[in-house]
Design a protein around this motif. Sequence first.
Motif, mmCIF file in Angstrom:
data_model
loop_
_atom_site.group_PDB
_atom_site.id
_atom_site.type_symbol
_atom_site.label_atom_id
_atom_site.label_comp_id
_atom_site.label_asym_id
_atom_site.label_seq_id
_atom_site.Cartn_x
_atom_site.Cartn_y
_atom_site.Cartn_z
ATOM 1 N N LEU A 137 0.824 -1.203 0.000
ATOM 2 C CA LEU A 137 0.000 0.000 0.000
ATOM 3 C C LEU A 137 0.864 1.261 0.000
ATOM 4 N N CYS A 138 1.943 1.219 0.748
ATOM 5 C CA CYS A 138 2.867 2.349 0.788
ATOM 6 C C CYS A 138 3.458 2.578 -0.604
ATOM 7 N N LEU A 139 3.856 1.510 -1.278
ATOM 8 C CA LEU A 139 4.397 1.614 -2.628
ATOM 9 C C LEU A 139 3.345 2.141 -3.592
ATOM 10 N N ARG A 140 2.133 1.599 -3.504
ATOM 11 C CA ARG A 140 1.058 2.031 -4.407
ATOM 12 C C ARG A 140 0.745 3.512 -4.212
ATOM 13 N N GLU A 141 0.714 3.963 -2.958
ATOM 14 C CA GLU A 141 0.464 5.378 -2.679
ATOM 15 C C GLU A 141 1.585 6.244 -3.246
ATOM 16 N N ALA A 142 2.826 5.768 -3.111
ATOM 17 C CA ALA A 142 3.961 6.520 -3.632
ATOM 18 C C ALA A 142 3.897 6.602 -5.162
ATOM 19 N N ILE A 143 3.512 5.519 -5.806
ATOM 20 C CA ILE A 143 3.367 5.535 -7.268
ATOM 21 C C ILE A 143 2.265 6.500 -7.669
ATOM 22 N N ASP A 144 1.162 6.484 -6.944
ATOM 23 C CA ASP A 144 0.039 7.378 -7.259
ATOM 24 C C ASP A 144 0.416 8.853 -7.131
ATOM 25 N N ARG A 145 1.390 9.160 -6.297
ATOM 26 C CA ARG A 145 1.804 10.548 -6.104
ATOM 27 C C ARG A 145 2.822 11.014 -7.148
ATOM 28 N N LEU A 146 3.345 10.101 -7.943
ATOM 29 C CA LEU A 146 4.304 10.481 -8.985
ATOM 30 C C LEU A 146 3.620 11.325 -10.061
ATOM 31 N N LEU B 122 12.345 6.391 -15.919
ATOM 32 C CA LEU B 122 12.366 5.253 -14.987
ATOM 33 C C LEU B 122 13.312 5.528 -13.829
ATOM 34 N N ASN B 123 14.504 6.012 -14.128
ATOM 35 C CA ASN B 123 15.472 6.284 -13.061
ATOM 36 C C ASN B 123 14.984 7.374 -12.124
ATOM 37 N N ARG B 124 14.421 8.424 -12.684
ATOM 38 C CA ARG B 124 13.915 9.511 -11.836
ATOM 39 C C ARG B 124 12.720 9.053 -11.008
ATOM 40 N N ALA B 125 11.848 8.248 -11.618
ATOM 41 C CA ALA B 125 10.693 7.727 -10.880
ATOM 42 C C ALA B 125 11.155 6.818 -9.746
ATOM 43 N N ARG B 126 12.118 5.958 -10.021
ATOM 44 C CA ARG B 126 12.657 5.067 -8.975
ATOM 45 C C ARG B 126 13.235 5.884 -7.824
ATOM 46 N N GLU B 127 13.964 6.936 -8.167
ATOM 47 C CA GLU B 127 14.559 7.783 -7.136
ATOM 48 C C GLU B 127 13.470 8.457 -6.298
ATOM 49 N N LYS B 128 12.451 8.974 -6.950
ATOM 50 C CA LYS B 128 11.340 9.596 -6.217
ATOM 51 C C LYS B 128 10.637 8.571 -5.324
ATOM 52 N N LEU B 129 10.455 7.364 -5.834
ATOM 53 C CA LEU B 129 9.821 6.311 -5.030
ATOM 54 C C LEU B 129 10.695 5.958 -3.829
ATOM 55 N N PHE C 258 11.314 5.769 1.849
ATOM 56 C CA PHE C 258 12.230 5.832 2.976
ATOM 57 C C PHE C 258 12.014 7.059 3.843
ATOM 58 N N ASP C 259 11.442 8.119 3.283
ATOM 59 C CA ASP C 259 11.102 9.290 4.097
ATOM 60 C C ASP C 259 9.939 8.988 5.029
ATOM 61 N N ARG C 260 9.130 7.976 4.681
ATOM 62 C CA ARG C 260 7.983 7.603 5.501
ATOM 63 C C ARG C 260 8.357 6.636 6.615
ATOM 64 N N GLU C 261 9.547 6.088 6.531
ATOM 65 C CA GLU C 261 9.934 5.088 7.533
ATOM 66 C C GLU C 261 10.057 5.707 8.915
ATOM 67 N N ASP C 262 9.663 4.895 9.888
ATOM 68 C CA ASP C 262 9.840 5.352 11.271
ATOM 69 C C ASP C 262 11.198 4.882 11.786
ATOM 70 N N GLY C 263 11.450 5.033 13.020
ATOM 71 C CA GLY C 263 12.745 4.674 13.613
ATOM 72 C C GLY C 263 13.081 3.214 13.511
ATOM 73 N N ASN C 264 12.101 2.323 13.289
ATOM 74 C CA ASN C 264 12.375 0.881 13.214
ATOM 75 C C ASN C 264 12.680 0.413 11.794
ATOM 76 N N GLY C 265 12.771 1.339 10.853
ATOM 77 C CA GLY C 265 13.029 0.943 9.476
ATOM 78 C C GLY C 265 11.796 0.379 8.775
ATOM 79 N N GLN C 266 10.630 0.614 9.349
ATOM 80 C CA GLN C 266 9.381 0.121 8.771
ATOM 81 C C GLN C 266 8.645 1.276 8.115
ATOM 82 N N PRO C 267 7.991 1.009 6.996
ATOM 83 C CA PRO C 267 7.175 2.084 6.412
ATOM 84 C C PRO C 267 6.154 2.541 7.442
ATOM 85 N N GLY C 268 5.992 3.857 7.543
ATOM 86 C CA GLY C 268 5.116 4.399 8.576
ATOM 87 C C GLY C 268 3.857 4.811 8.086
#
Length: 177
Positions: free
Chosen positions: A110-119, A155-162, A167-177
């Motif tokens: 879901l985190c990935l899908r949301e990130a793709i939707d924001r591209l 593709l490269n720019r999209a991957r970088e944005k993703l 990773f900006d959404r991750e919390d202190g435990n390295g989990q998507p937040g």
Amino acid sequence: MTTIQTEQTERTEQLQWFCGQIESNRLSLYRLAKSLLRQEEDAQDAVQDAILSAYEKLGSLRSREKFRPWIMRILANACYDILRTRRDTAGLDDAEAIPAPVSRELGELLCLREAIDRLPADYRAVIVLFYYEGLSIREISHTLRITQGAVKTRLNRAREKLRHAIFDREDGNGQPG
């Protein structure tokens, strides 16, 4: 068999082939339209417009093996036409309800899908065509009518944005937040 009967038989066979191709590609068509347009009604309209346009232009298809990238290009153009005529004004009322994740894997998806939707639409298109639809760089280039270099760059720019979005959404435990 007369010439008229032969032509009718050929048209019937062509229509059956076309319908079979539409059926086998319908999920791919819908996914591309939905990922670019985000709104259900617009996605359905774009797919319908693309199918009608493809049928009307079927004589311009040079090779049956190229049907998938050909119709994806027609659909992408239909989507871009819709995007040009409206501003993306999706608000909270338009957002689909997303159920709470029941597992870590689902939450990550879901985190990935949301990130793709924001591209931006250009980046979403190459990501969807490459990863979800399995098109090659060359096929994406043909579908979107851009150079292969532009596909690779997007593709490269999209991957970088993703990567940053996730990773900006991750919390202190390295989990998507």
